[in-house]
Design an enzyme around this catalytic site. Structure first.
Site, PDB file in Angstrom:
ATOM      1  N   ILE A   1       0.820  -1.218   0.000  1.00  0.00           N
ATOM      2  CA  ILE A   1       0.000   0.000   0.000  1.00  0.00           C
ATOM      3  C   ILE A   1       0.846   1.257   0.000  1.00  0.00           C
ATOM      4  O   ILE A   1       0.337   2.355  -0.115  1.00  0.00           O
ATOM      5  CB  ILE A   1      -0.969   0.048   1.211  1.00  0.00           C
TER       6      ILE A   1
ATOM      7  N   ALA B   1       5.205   2.973   0.032  1.00  0.00           N
ATOM      8  CA  ALA B   1       6.641   2.739   0.121  1.00  0.00           C
ATOM      9  C   ALA B   1       7.221   3.732   1.101  1.00  0.00           C
ATOM     10  O   ALA B   1       6.989   4.927   0.997  1.00  0.00           O
ATOM     11  CB  ALA B   1       7.279   2.926  -1.249  1.00  0.00           C
TER      12      ALA B   1
ATOM     13  N   PHE C   1      12.399   2.889   4.392  1.00  0.00           N
ATOM     14  CA  PHE C   1      13.099   1.650   4.724  1.00  0.00           C
ATOM     15  C   PHE C   1      12.619   0.424   3.951  1.00  0.00           C
ATOM     16  O   PHE C   1      13.249  -0.596   3.960  1.00  0.00           O
ATOM     17  CB  PHE C   1      12.977   1.363   6.231  1.00  0.00           C
TER      18      PHE C   1
ATOM     19  N   GLU D   1       8.883  -1.516   1.818  1.00  0.00           N
ATOM     20  CA  GLU D   1       7.486  -1.429   1.440  1.00  0.00           C
ATOM     21  C   GLU D   1       6.560  -1.447   2.660  1.00  0.00           C
ATOM     22  O   GLU D   1       6.905  -1.986   3.707  1.00  0.00           O
ATOM     23  CB  GLU D   1       7.110  -2.618   0.539  1.00  0.00           C
ATOM     24  N   VAL D   2       5.389  -0.869   2.475  1.00  0.00           N
ATOM     25  CA  VAL D   2       4.350  -0.918   3.502  1.00  0.00           C
ATOM     26  C   VAL D   2       3.242  -1.804   2.940  1.00  0.00           C
ATOM     27  O   VAL D   2       2.819  -1.629   1.802  1.00  0.00           O
ATOM     28  CB  VAL D   2       3.810   0.489   3.832  1.00  0.00           C
TER      29      VAL D   2
ATOM     30  N   LYS E   1       4.970  -2.370   8.110  1.00  0.00           N
ATOM     31  CA  LYS E   1       6.128  -1.704   7.508  1.00  0.00           C
ATOM     32  C   LYS E   1       7.279  -2.675   7.520  1.00  0.00           C
ATOM     33  O   LYS E   1       7.538  -3.322   8.547  1.00  0.00           O
ATOM     34  CB  LYS E   1       6.491  -0.456   8.307  1.00  0.00           C
TER      35      LYS E   1
ATOM     36  N   ASP F   1       7.786  16.861  11.675  1.00  0.00           N
ATOM     37  CA  ASP F   1       7.387  16.667  10.265  1.00  0.00           C
ATOM     38  C   ASP F   1       5.872  16.541  10.163  1.00  0.00           C
ATOM     39  O   ASP F   1       5.347  15.678   9.464  1.00  0.00           O
ATOM     40  CB  ASP F   1       8.077  15.425   9.692  1.00  0.00           C
TER      41      ASP F   1
HETATM   42  P1  AMP Z   1       5.280   5.938   5.781  1.00  0.00           P
HETATM   43  O1  AMP Z   1       6.580   5.300   5.501  1.00  0.00           O
HETATM   44  O2  AMP Z   1       4.822   5.776   7.183  1.00  0.00           O
HETATM   45  O3  AMP Z   1       5.185   7.356   5.273  1.00  0.00           O
HETATM   46  O4  AMP Z   1       4.181   5.079   4.893  1.00  0.00           O
HETATM   47  C1  AMP Z   1       4.167   5.148   3.486  1.00  0.00           C
HETATM   48  C2  AMP Z   1       2.754   5.048   3.001  1.00  0.00           C
HETATM   49  O5  AMP Z   1       2.199   3.821   3.411  1.00  0.00           O
HETATM   50  C3  AMP Z   1       1.836   6.116   3.555  1.00  0.00           C
HETATM   51  O6  AMP Z   1       1.860   7.274   2.811  1.00  0.00           O
HETATM   52  C4  AMP Z   1       0.495   5.431   3.494  1.00  0.00           C
HETATM   53  O7  AMP Z   1      -0.035   5.556   2.193  1.00  0.00           O
HETATM   54  C5  AMP Z   1       0.845   3.986   3.743  1.00  0.00           C
HETATM   55  N1  AMP Z   1       0.655   3.663   5.155  1.00  0.00           N
HETATM   56  C6  AMP Z   1       1.569   3.731   6.145  1.00  0.00           C
HETATM   57  N2  AMP Z   1       1.036   3.334   7.297  1.00  0.00           N
HETATM   58  C7  AMP Z   1      -0.225   3.026   7.062  1.00  0.00           C
HETATM   59  C8  AMP Z   1      -1.306   2.564   7.889  1.00  0.00           C
HETATM   60  N3  AMP Z   1      -1.152   2.371   9.190  1.00  0.00           N
HETATM   61  N4  AMP Z   1      -2.497   2.344   7.325  1.00  0.00           N
HETATM   62  C9  AMP Z   1      -2.632   2.568   6.015  1.00  0.00           C
HETATM   63  N5  AMP Z   1      -1.679   3.003   5.195  1.00  0.00           N
HETATM   64  C10 AMP Z   1      -0.481   3.240   5.712  1.00  0.00           C
END
Ligand code: AMP
Length: 903
Positions: free
Chosen positions: A546, A548, A551, A553-554, A572, A665
């Site tokens: 969903i 990136a 570090f 993929e998410v 994550k 941030d």
């Molecule tokens: P981040 O590295 O935390 O910025 O996560 C990257 C992307 O993953 C975010 O912009 C969201 O689109 C998705 N994402 C991260 N955490 C979540 C979560 N808890 N639920 C849904 N999407 C998430």
């Protein structure tokens, strides 16, 4: 004579006198056969006058015209030597009418000559040809008549005299019977008949009998009556299950669909029970049933307008008809008392006779239970209601409650989650404000949690034990927060769960906790284990990428760990090939997150650290990042809801600031949104501001900083504090109110910093409540001590939400600066080449077709559009309407070009 065995007793005249003989009975051998005959042959004598008279022939009264057929033989006069002078080869036939037999009385004078009979062939040598001549005796009127044959000197033998009349025989023609009819003396005589059994005819059936006894020209025929058909010239009853409705139709037909016969001879087939014919259905046609229940009835409320949209699909069974309509009934219940909704409720387009499968019901009162019943009708509904009170098929019912029903009551406290629900099955609510908080001894609400919901339910967790809470839920109506608020008071149990998670609002009642920087731990791995629970990777199922992160993929996935409720999670991952430093940085986010427990902070479920692939598992936020969510719903979310979202973020930030955590941030891209549209702050971590955020820019002071979101003092000398988070929150407010617009648009970081230093600030987004914009400006005060603090922001936003009227005043908006138009921004200074180019520039490309269809093809035309025109071409969302209208305004007013934000 042969048959009677004697002579016929015909009278001859003169009677036998000496050798003067007249007609006499003679036996003749003709061509080898024996015949009796009346013969005379006085060929050599003069003045012959011999008569042969028949007996009295009784006449059938109607037979006025009789035929006389004679068979006779005549001898050739040449065969008698010397007799040629007196010899004749003809004889005469006479007739005389009488009303009674005159016996042997014979008077020549009473006879009328009918004809002279001449043979076609006469007897020559041994040949004796028999002549047959038929003569008509017409105009007979008395009871009988005599025939007489006068011989005037021929040698003749009469072999037979046949007297007859002709009849048209009794007959049946075209289902009418006609009696035997004597052929008359006219060419055609008219004969009336009678229709046969079970046949009818409009006029008397008629036929003509010719002189020759032939039937001709039948007129006005008979036809079988209803229920009968002609088989072999007889009208026979229709067989059971068949019918014949009208006289002219020919054959019995099978009873049509949904009808049944009554037995033999049906003129119509009545409908089978439960089926009907509409008034204008042909009685011979099939019967139809009532339609089934409308399907998939959905009631969608827009509580904000006191309106319910009912939609449904046509019934699977239309009763076999195409003339479906629908009607809607509305009942409302206040407690146990139910009644029809009455005239106040409005239906658009109508409540009955609906041909479309939707109706909008408005003027509903809040906090009442409504039940909508949708009935399908068709052409036989009227007929059906005559038969029984039921004029429609089975109804479909949708219930809807415009108030709140609390569900999941029961044990409160001990970490139990309590939910409440609004609406009935299949309903989705409009916007609701849900407020809850604790009550003090004076029963005043002391803490508030405010959520603006677009959902039918919300789960409320993290309640303090043994605490009295007041819940208030209000629909947001057109006129602001609905007056129809519902309040409920609950006391949580004093259950002794020591780890009872408390939400921030309740935390005030408890000793303050502060955030511990994981860096203070010598071994960062110890910190992770202290704040995060370890999950076995087998309990995690990854489903879909969903996003990136820096570090790795998410993923979205499922967490199925013992002792936990199974549910969706975000996972994550740390991509392979990481260094130990990267691994620690990655896990530091969990160490930080694990210290927080607040409904507006993303919740850490746990970590995987003991396996090769480290993972951080958090609650799953269905709607993803806030900036993208807003851009996707540009103009669709009402201000009050946006403010509700900001309220949530500010709550999370207040919690963080109370924990002495500085986020550094804070930006819409780092806020996550769930299905309830609850916003949660995410993206914690030690190095992420430096490494992870693409907005991060190296500054002269070193480090990477997201310039547009960062307070001047943090950019200038890395002074990151909650006050600098407040500045960022101001930018987030702007992002939210501008539906994800990029702060400072396409200005360069350098231009942004210069503008800020020169005291310019972002202008109010379009349609932004003045109070909200004022708060933004406060967050952007140069002097950080003067900026509001998060608790101030939370209470101000709560205040605004509690009195939505306060959001009605809209901040001044200058389209020239708020919507960046290439033509006005001076990027190239050229006007738009096309309407679609212009629409694209204001991100309203989705309406290109609407403009094209409305004939708005040049910018010249667009500039003349009024607000009404924009609405009429199909731009309905208020946000979009304004955006387009403002853009046109800006285009018209190009006298001043944008230099920098006006403040
Ligand atoms: P981040 O590295 O935390 O910025 O996560 C990257 C992307 O993953 C975010 O912009 C969201 O689109 C998705 N994402 C991260 N955490 C979540 C979560 N808890 N639920 C849904 N999407 C998430």
């Amino acid at each position: 004579m042969k048959a009677s065995g004697s002579e016929l007793g015909w009278l001859t005249w003169p009677s036998e006198q000496g050798d003067k003989r007249g007609w006499e009975v003679a036996q003749k051998t003709l061509n080898g056969s024996q015949f009796y005959s009346y013969s005379v042959c006085n060929v050599g004598e003069r003045e012959q006058d011999n008569w042969l008279r028949t007996t009295f022939i009784q006449r059938r009264p109607s037979a006025s015209r009789v035929m006389v057929e004679l068979q006779f033989v005549v001898r050739d006069c040449n065969s008698f030597d010397g007799a040629s002078l007196t010899c004749k080869e003809t004889f005469n036939m006479y007739t005389s009418e009488a009303d009674a037999d005159v016996g042997t009385t014979f008077r020549k004078g009473q006879f009328k000559k009918v004809t002279t009979i001449a043979p076609d062939e006469i007897t020559r040598k041994n040949l004796q040809p028999v002549n047959t001549e038929t003569r008509v005796v017409d105009g007979l009127s008395l009871k009988g008549f005599y025939l007489a044959f006068q011989d005037i000197g021929a040698c003749v033998a009469i072999l037979s005299v046949r007297v007859y009349y002709k009849t048209c025989p009794a007959t049946v023609k075209s289902l009418a019977s006609f009696p035997e009819t004597v052929a008359g003396s006219q060419a055609l005589s008219k004969v009336d008949g009678v229709c046969m059994e079970n046949a009818v005819s409009e006029k008397v059936p008629r036929i003509y009998c010719t002189m020759d006894g032939e039937w001709v020209v039948p007129v006005s025929q008979c036809q079988c009556k209803p229920g009968y058909e002609e088989i072999k010239e007889v009208c026979q009853e229709c067989q059971p299950g068949y019918f014949k409705a009208a006289v002219p139709s020919e054959k019995c037909e099978l009873c049509p669909a949904n009808t049944q016969g009554t037995g033999y001879g049906d003129a119509a087939c009545p409908c089978t029970p439960g089926f009907y014919r509409a008034e204008d259905d042909p009685p011979t046609g099939p019967c139809s049933g009532l339609p089934g229940a409308p399907q998939d009835l959905q009631a969608t409320t827009q509580l904000s307008s006191g309106r319910v949209l009912l939609t449904w699909s046509p019934p699977g069974d239309t009763g076999g008809r195409a003339d479906l309509t629908y009607s809607v009934e509305c009942r409302r219940c206040d407690g146990a008392a139910c009644q029809a909704c009455g005239e106040k409720v409005r239906y658009e387009p109508a409540s009955t006779g609906l041909t479309e499968t939707r109706v909008s019901v408005s003027q509903l009162d809040a906090h009442l239970n409504y039940t909508f019943t949708v009935n399908a009708h068709n052409g036989v509904s009227a007929a059906a209601s005559k038969a029984s009170p039921r004029a429609h098929g089975p109804p479909s019912t949708a219930a809807l409650t415009t108030s709140l029903q609390y569900t999941g009551e029961g044990v409160w406290g001990g970490g139990t989650t309590v939910g409440f629900q609004t609406g009935g099955p299949g309903t989705a609510l409009g916007h609701l404000i849900c407020i809850w908080g604790t009550l003090d001894d004076n029963l005043n609400m002391t803490t508030y949690t405010v959520l603006v919901l677009d959902r039918t339910s919300v789960r409320v967790s993290d309640l303090a034990p043994a605490t009295t809470y007041l819940f208030r839920v209000q629909p947001i109506t057109e006129g602001g927060a609905g007056g129809a608020s519902i309040e409920d008071e609950f006391k949580t149990l004093a259950d002794g769960n020591t780890n009872f998670p408390a939400c921030f609002e309740l935390k005030q009642l408890k000793p303050l906790k502060t955030y511990v920087d994981p860096h203070t731990y010598e071994d960062p791995n110890t910190a992770v284990l202290k704040f995060a629970s370890e999950i076995h990777p087998n309990h995690i199922t990854k489903q879909k990428v969903i996003g990136a992160g820096e570090f790795g993929e998410v993923f979205r996935g499922i967490l199925r760990a013992p002792g936990r409720t199974e549910g969706p999670v975000a996972i994550k991952t740390l991509k392979p090939g990481y260094s130990e430093k990267q691994r620690q940085d990655f896990l530091s986010e969990a160490s930080i997150m694990g210290q927080f427990s607040h409904q507006n902070i993303i919740r850490l479920e746990g970590v995987v650290t003991k396996f090769k692939h480290a993972m951080i598992v958090t609650e799953y936020m269905e709607n993803g990042a806030l900036d993208k969510y807003l851009r996707d719903h540009d103009g669709e979310i009402p201000s009050i809801q946006l403010v509700g979202m900001l309220r949530g973020i500010s709550g999370g930030m207040k919690y963080l600031s109370d924990m002495s955590y500085v986020h550094r941030d804070l930006a819409a891209r780092n806020i996550l949104v769930n299905t309830n549209l609850e916003c949660k702050v995410s993206d914690f971590g030690l190095s992420r501001v430096l490494e992870d955020d693409p907005e991060g820019t190296y500054t002269t002071s070193g480090g990477k900083i997201p310039i547009r979101w960062t307070a001047p003092e943090a950019i200038a000398y890395r002074k990151f504090t909650s006050a600098s988070d407040v500045w960022s929150f101001g930018i987030v407010m702007w992002e939210v109110m501008a539906f994800g617009e990029r702060p400072y648009w396409d200005m360069s970081n350098h231009e942004v910093m210069k503008a800020i230093n020169e005291a310019f600030r972002l202008p109010a987004p379009m349609d932004c409540p003045s109070a909200v914009y004022q708060l933004m400006l406060q967050c952007w005060l140069q002097e950080r001590a003067k900026r509001p603090r998060f608790p101030d922001i939370v209470s101000l936003l709560d205040k605004l939400l509690r009195s939505p009227d306060s959001l009605k005043t809209i901040a001044d908006f200058d389209p020239r600066v708020s919507i960046r138009l290439p033509s006005t921004s001076g990027s190239d200074g050229s006007p738009f080449r096309s309407v679609s180019e212009w629409l694209e520039s204001i991100k309203m490309s989705q309406y290109s077709e609407n403009f094209a269809c409305a004939g708005m093809v040049t910018m010249e035309q667009v500039l003349h559009m009024r607000n009404e025109d924009i609405k009429n071409i199909g731009v309905r969302l208020p946000g979009h309407l304004k955006r387009i209208a403002y853009s046109i305004l800006g285009l018209k007013d190009q006298t001043s070009t944008l230099s920098v934000f006006a403040m």
